[in-house]
Design a protein around this motif. Sequence first.
Motif, mmCIF file in Angstrom:
data_model
loop_
_atom_site.group_PDB
_atom_site.id
_atom_site.type_symbol
_atom_site.label_atom_id
_atom_site.label_comp_id
_atom_site.label_asym_id
_atom_site.label_seq_id
_atom_site.Cartn_x
_atom_site.Cartn_y
_atom_site.Cartn_z
ATOM 1 N N SER A 14 0.873 -1.174 -0.109
ATOM 2 C CA SER A 14 -0.213 -0.030 0.199
ATOM 3 C C SER A 14 0.738 1.351 -0.002
ATOM 4 O O SER A 14 0.257 2.267 -0.406
ATOM 5 N N GLU A 17 4.288 1.761 -5.286
ATOM 6 C CA GLU A 17 3.657 1.337 -6.397
ATOM 7 C C GLU A 17 3.324 0.215 -6.787
ATOM 8 O O GLU A 17 2.312 -0.661 -7.210
ATOM 9 N N GLU A 57 -2.503 -7.983 -7.176
ATOM 10 C CA GLU A 57 -2.753 -8.390 -8.523
ATOM 11 C C GLU A 57 -1.256 -8.139 -9.159
ATOM 12 O O GLU A 57 -0.333 -7.369 -8.592
ATOM 13 N N ARG A 74 1.018 -5.384 -7.184
ATOM 14 C CA ARG A 74 0.519 -4.116 -6.395
ATOM 15 C C ARG A 74 -0.954 -4.580 -5.885
ATOM 16 O O ARG A 74 -1.452 -5.390 -6.118
ATOM 17 N N THR A 76 -4.724 -4.149 -4.626
ATOM 18 C CA THR A 76 -5.900 -3.917 -5.383
ATOM 19 C C THR A 76 -6.792 -2.823 -4.518
ATOM 20 O O THR A 76 -6.622 -2.754 -3.241
ATOM 21 N N ASP A 77 -8.052 -2.444 -4.853
ATOM 22 C CA ASP A 77 -8.751 -1.485 -4.121
ATOM 23 C C ASP A 77 -9.267 -2.395 -3.095
ATOM 24 O O ASP A 77 -9.406 -1.970 -2.057
ATOM 25 N N TYR A 78 -9.616 -3.755 -3.326
ATOM 26 C CA TYR A 78 -10.079 -4.728 -2.065
ATOM 27 C C TYR A 78 -9.070 -4.792 -1.171
ATOM 28 O O TYR A 78 -9.555 -4.895 0.054
ATOM 29 N N THR A 80 -6.744 -2.709 -0.200
ATOM 30 C CA THR A 80 -6.558 -1.218 0.497
ATOM 31 C C THR A 80 -7.598 -1.112 1.489
ATOM 32 O O THR A 80 -7.501 -0.941 2.412
ATOM 33 N N GLY A 81 -9.007 -1.767 1.233
ATOM 34 C CA GLY A 81 -10.017 -1.802 2.022
ATOM 35 C C GLY A 81 -9.738 -2.524 3.294
ATOM 36 O O GLY A 81 -10.405 -2.351 4.248
#
Length: 93
Positions: A14, A17, A57, A74, A76-78, A80-81
């Motif tokens: 997180s 990059e 991913e 890197r 993913t949005d998931y 990061t959540g």
Amino acid sequence: MKLPMRFRMLHLLSKNESLSEITMQEALRPEYGQEGQFKESSIDNHFQSMLAVGLIEIKEVSIGANGKLTHEYRITDYGTGRLSYLPKEWQGM
């Protein structure tokens, strides 16, 4: 307080990059280098598990200088959540 290694890997992703297996191992060495779980195969297994559930991913695949396949991962949005589950002292670090 030290995080479980898999969660620390997600945290590091997180803040960057992308990271490869090699760069992740170097980043973890100061914290986990003396532990039995600190092996290339364990780090790869953690990456594969996080990849399978959608936390990370693959950004890029290349052949490293040693001739081995190298993956850049890197978050993913998931993924990061899921960082909201970090202890408060790790959030925002």
